[in-house]
Scaffold this active site. Sequence first.
Site, short mmCIF file in Angstrom:
data_model
loop_
_atom_site.label_atom_id
_atom_site.label_comp_id
_atom_site.label_asym_id
_atom_site.label_seq_id
_atom_site.Cartn_x
_atom_site.Cartn_y
_atom_site.Cartn_z
N LYS A 96 0.84 -1.19 0.00
CA LYS A 96 0.00 0.00 0.00
C LYS A 96 0.88 1.25 0.00
O LYS A 96 1.90 1.29 0.69
CB LYS A 96 -0.92 -0.01 1.23
CG LYS A 96 -1.91 1.14 1.30
CD LYS A 96 -2.83 1.00 2.51
CE LYS A 96 -3.80 2.17 2.63
NZ LYS A 96 -4.71 2.04 3.79
N SER A 171 -9.55 2.50 2.88
CA SER A 171 -8.63 3.23 2.03
C SER A 171 -7.64 2.33 1.31
O SER A 171 -6.91 2.80 0.43
CB SER A 171 -7.87 4.26 2.88
OG SER A 171 -7.03 3.61 3.83
N SER A 195 -10.18 0.38 7.15
CA SER A 195 -9.59 0.48 5.81
C SER A 195 -8.95 -0.79 5.28
O SER A 195 -8.54 -0.84 4.11
CB SER A 195 -8.56 1.61 5.77
OG SER A 195 -9.19 2.86 5.83
#
Length: 501
Positions: A96, A171, A195
């Site tokens: 990420k 997210s 997230s």
Amino acid sequence: MSIKRPTVEEVKTAALEIGIHFTESEATTYHKLMQGQLDAFDLVDSMDIQLPEVKYPRHSGIKPSSENNPYNAWAVKTTIQGASDGKLSGKTIAIKDNVCVAGVPMSNGTSILEGYIPDVDATIVQRFLDEGGTILGKSNCEYYCASGGSHTSHNGYVENPTVPGFNAGGSSSGSSALVAAGIVDMATGGDQGGSIRIPASYCGIVGLKPTHGLVPYTGVFAVELTLDHAGPITRTVADNALMLEVMAGADGLDPRQKGAVSQPYSEAVNKGVKGLRVGIVPEGFGTPGAEIEVDERVMEAAKKLEAKGAIIHTISIPLHAVGAAIWTPIFLEGTYDLMMRNNSYGTNMKGLFVEGLMDAQSNWKEKADELSETMKLGMLTGHFTSSRTKGRYYGKAQNLNRLMTADYDRALSEVDVLLMPTTPMAATRLPEKDAGAEEIIARAFEMVGNTAPTCATGHPSISVPVGKTSDDRPIGAMLIAKYHDEMTLFSAAQVLEASYS
């Protein structure tokens, strides 16, 4: 490089900023007195620090063209080959884009960090490579990770590969899309309000938010110290357990960690659930925006666990119903203070400070108009409330969080795991590109009611797919366990996974 010395006039100005009114004579006196203290800053600046070694060769990578970036899930593509063998040998991994990978650009979904290149690997990145994993790049994430939807990144919308045209969740949007599409085997996620678990639920894959502090956050862009979690996103429960084995454990650098120890989580995968006490939490069902099909599929999942020998109870957690409200001041005021006012590091903590990241983040006010709608709202509210109420609501929310934590602990003394929908609704359609702030905000936070509370309490929880709606949108069930009891989560999650395969 010496620290810039103030003039006498700048001393007077700085004093006024903290409520001190100097005369010209007093300012001159304090100007002289400051010089000896600033000499210490110069000495600190001249000394070298020891950063963790970057062991494995890599190149900076490329930003892929749209043709080579299905679902807009990649931020940067590269290849970093880890050790020749290990637990993750043969496994491909996406990182990420809120995680430092040395030599590879990192934007955290923002325009503000564009051009920043870390000089260190996050602890979890180093661990993946030491165990033979192959990193294929950085996955897109939402603007400063402040959205449960996949439509707020500076890099554009991320599309759900399971349901084209729909939200992939956020997210950790790119990570989940890459895993769900089969482009990588596993990916990292970060979870301050849901997230990891939200995009896992929306995309029909497995996402675990570990016990707070189990996985070191060193080298990951901090949001709020008491809410920060990093964890694994995978297609299968077995891979999730394997990935956590590598990620977990103290690194001696993260102040969030207190004696965190990795366990052989893979051994839990085929243990079954005979005699396992499962508590259905009524406050997690029928919540605002809930779809009947989602609630029904999760209740059916409970019956599947029961058919495999689990004992099903209904157990109330009253404060879960207001858990997202308790979480909100902590998230908004804590995020504004740490992430924005203090450039994601702040003070009153030990650990590895990534100075280059602090420098890059410190310019955020110059580009504040470029913040996403979710960030503008969050920072506005966080600044307004903390500055006008002296942090009172952050403090009261943390006090209430102790009560909510006790509420969870009480329930988990009566059962082994708790069960509820991960999100009240399945994936929603992506907003139109010209959508207004109202719709953008609604699609970003409508789904956090069940996930946010355990970010505040720190209990581990996992989202596992338990079927689909009548129009083929994935549905996730969330299991919650006692602190550091991820083993039980994996046992129950694997039984559910097997029931739907």
